[in-house]
Design an enzyme around this catalytic site. Structure first.
Site, PDB file in Angstrom:
ATOM      1  N   GLY A  19      37.982  -7.438  -6.141  1.00 38.12           N
ATOM      2  CA  GLY A  19      37.230  -8.684  -5.973  1.00 38.12           C
ATOM      3  C   GLY A  19      35.925  -8.776  -6.751  1.00 38.12           C
ATOM      4  O   GLY A  19      35.051  -9.567  -6.400  1.00 38.12           O
ATOM      5  N   LEU A  97      47.693 -10.477  -8.634  1.00 37.25           N
ATOM      6  CA  LEU A  97      48.798  -9.817  -9.333  1.00 37.25           C
ATOM      7  C   LEU A  97      50.185 -10.369  -8.988  1.00 37.25           C
ATOM      8  O   LEU A  97      51.186  -9.717  -9.272  1.00 37.25           O
ATOM      9  CB  LEU A  97      48.749  -8.304  -9.064  1.00 37.25           C
ATOM     10  CG  LEU A  97      47.479  -7.601  -9.564  1.00 37.25           C
ATOM     11  CD1 LEU A  97      47.493  -6.116  -9.194  1.00 37.25           C
ATOM     12  CD2 LEU A  97      47.331  -7.759 -11.077  1.00 37.25           C
ATOM     13  N   LEU A  99      53.085 -13.429  -9.366  1.00 35.46           N
ATOM     14  CA  LEU A  99      53.491 -14.610 -10.137  1.00 35.46           C
ATOM     15  C   LEU A  99      53.727 -15.750  -9.141  1.00 35.46           C
ATOM     16  O   LEU A  99      54.383 -15.559  -8.124  1.00 35.46           O
ATOM     17  CB  LEU A  99      54.784 -14.310 -10.897  1.00 35.46           C
ATOM     18  CG  LEU A  99      55.275 -15.384 -11.860  1.00 35.46           C
ATOM     19  CD1 LEU A  99      54.309 -15.543 -13.032  1.00 35.46           C
ATOM     20  CD2 LEU A  99      56.663 -15.049 -12.384  1.00 35.46           C
ATOM     21  N   ASN A 112      43.460 -18.705 -14.594  1.00 34.70           N
ATOM     22  CA  ASN A 112      43.430 -17.244 -14.493  1.00 34.70           C
ATOM     23  C   ASN A 112      42.505 -16.713 -15.584  1.00 34.70           C
ATOM     24  O   ASN A 112      42.252 -17.390 -16.588  1.00 34.70           O
ATOM     25  CB  ASN A 112      44.852 -16.698 -14.706  1.00 34.70           C
ATOM     26  CG  ASN A 112      44.904 -15.181 -14.604  1.00 34.70           C
ATOM     27  OD1 ASN A 112      44.317 -14.587 -13.699  1.00 34.70           O
ATOM     28  ND2 ASN A 112      45.589 -14.539 -15.532  1.00 34.70           N
ATOM     29  N   HIS A 114      42.235 -13.280 -18.068  1.00 35.23           N
ATOM     30  CA  HIS A 114      42.968 -12.088 -18.491  1.00 35.23           C
ATOM     31  C   HIS A 114      42.045 -11.252 -19.386  1.00 35.23           C
ATOM     32  O   HIS A 114      41.348 -11.802 -20.247  1.00 35.23           O
ATOM     33  CB  HIS A 114      44.232 -12.504 -19.257  1.00 35.23           C
ATOM     34  CG  HIS A 114      45.057 -11.337 -19.672  1.00 35.23           C
ATOM     35  ND1 HIS A 114      45.845 -10.644 -18.768  1.00 35.23           N
ATOM     36  CD2 HIS A 114      45.189 -10.718 -20.867  1.00 35.23           C
ATOM     37  CE1 HIS A 114      46.435  -9.641 -19.413  1.00 35.23           C
ATOM     38  NE2 HIS A 114      46.060  -9.667 -20.683  1.00 35.23           N
ATOM     39  N   ASP A 155      50.583 -15.098 -18.088  1.00 41.43           N
ATOM     40  CA  ASP A 155      49.573 -15.217 -19.157  1.00 41.43           C
ATOM     41  C   ASP A 155      49.987 -16.164 -20.286  1.00 41.43           C
ATOM     42  O   ASP A 155      49.737 -15.894 -21.461  1.00 41.43           O
ATOM     43  CB  ASP A 155      49.292 -13.821 -19.770  1.00 41.43           C
ATOM     44  CG  ASP A 155      48.846 -12.821 -18.730  1.00 41.43           C
ATOM     45  OD1 ASP A 155      48.186 -13.222 -17.767  1.00 41.43           O
ATOM     46  OD2 ASP A 155      49.156 -11.628 -18.888  1.00 41.43           O
TER      47      ASP A 155
HETATM   48  C1  GRF Z   1      39.851  -8.327 -14.457  1.00 43.07           C
HETATM   49  O1  GRF Z   1      40.203  -7.432 -15.453  1.00 43.07           O
HETATM   50  C2  GRF Z   1      40.472  -9.660 -14.738  1.00 43.07           C
HETATM   51  O2  GRF Z   1      40.553  -9.931 -16.098  1.00 43.07           O
HETATM   52  C3  GRF Z   1      41.815  -9.523 -14.133  1.00 43.07           C
HETATM   53  O3  GRF Z   1      41.573  -8.785 -12.941  1.00 43.07           O
HETATM   54  C4  GRF Z   1      40.470  -7.932 -13.139  1.00 43.07           C
HETATM   55  C5  GRF Z   1      39.461  -8.101 -12.053  1.00 43.07           C
HETATM   56  O4  GRF Z   1      39.944  -7.759 -10.818  1.00 43.07           O
HETATM   57  N1  GRF Z   1      42.419 -10.793 -13.947  1.00 43.07           N
HETATM   58  P1  GRF Z   1      38.889  -7.687  -9.615  1.00 43.07           P
HETATM   59  O5  GRF Z   1      38.142  -8.993  -9.590  1.00 43.07           O
HETATM   60  O6  GRF Z   1      37.978  -6.536  -9.880  1.00 43.07           O
HETATM   61  O7  GRF Z   1      39.726  -7.493  -8.372  1.00 43.07           O
END
Ligand code: GRF
Length: 211
Positions: A19, A97, A99, A112, A114, A155
């Protein structure tokens, strides 16, 4: 970032992990740098420690686990149903994580972030450290992050904005991860969301126009 004062956009934030992204968004909202209101945080698992940031900010939390549903469609329906009940207009994936099948009502209303410059190092299996390992193994000299709309493929949706960081000689997946997160993602996601809150983002085909 200079923001125009605007009505607060009601959003849901979807998480699966630590988070950090959620924490960053909460901080930007509390600092009055982002005109959004997080109506609900939906976590894909009880193990998602990021729910602590929602608790601290008094944001309602729902845990919706894929394993409780027979189909991906049923699971997705449940996630978007919670969003509707919470009065959400926009859905923000933040280290999420799973879909999702996006219903028509939420087409171009799910985004999202990435941790690479899409279309490099993205798609199924490219999450977390795997992304940065792949970038280092390939030998790229720059990396960064991409904020994009979500469609029904990993993505793959229209790109809203990208930020670049250098890849350094002695980088490890962890040091590159930290640079991408703190120097690129922490700026790019609030910036993209603010543009959306100000209604300056328009999708035309697979392109995004920003006014
Ligand atoms: C980051 O790398 C982001 O790009 C990807 O999830 C990661 C962050 O996860 N979508 P979190 O916010 O630390 O749980």
């Amino acid at each position: 970032m200079n923001k125009k004062p605007t009505n607060k956009l009601p959003i849901a934030v979807l998480i699966s992990g630590t988070g950090r992204t959620l924490k960053n968004l909460i901080e930007k909202i509390e600092a009055d740098q982002l005109d959004c209101e997080i109506k609900i945080v939906i976590a894909s698992s009880k193990q998602a420690s990021g729910t602590q940031f929602a608790e601290m900010a008094n944001i309602p939390i729902q845990i919706i686990e894929r394993s409780q549903y027979e189909t991906s469609e049923g699971f997705s329906e449940s996630v978007f149903q919670e969003c509707k009940i919470a009065g959400v207009q926009f859905v923000v994936m933040a280290g999420y994580l799973q879909l999702l099948h996006i219903p028509d009502a939420f087409k171009n209303k799910v985004i999202n972030i990435h941790p690479s410059l899409i279309p490099a190092f993205c798609g199924k299996g490219f999450y977390g450290q795997h992304v940065h390992e792949s970038a280092l193994n390939y030998g790229v000299k720059i990396s960064g992050c991409t904020v994009h709309f979500v469609n029904n493929e990993y993505d793959n949706g229209p790109v809203i904005l990208q930020k670049v960081v250098p890849v350094l000689e002695n980088d490890t997946p962890q040091t590159l991860n930290d640079r991408v997160f703190y120097d690129a993602e922490c700026l790019a996601y609030p910036e993209a969301l603010q543009l959306i809150a100000e209604k300056r983002v328009k999708v035309v085909g697979r392109k995004v126009h920003i006014s």
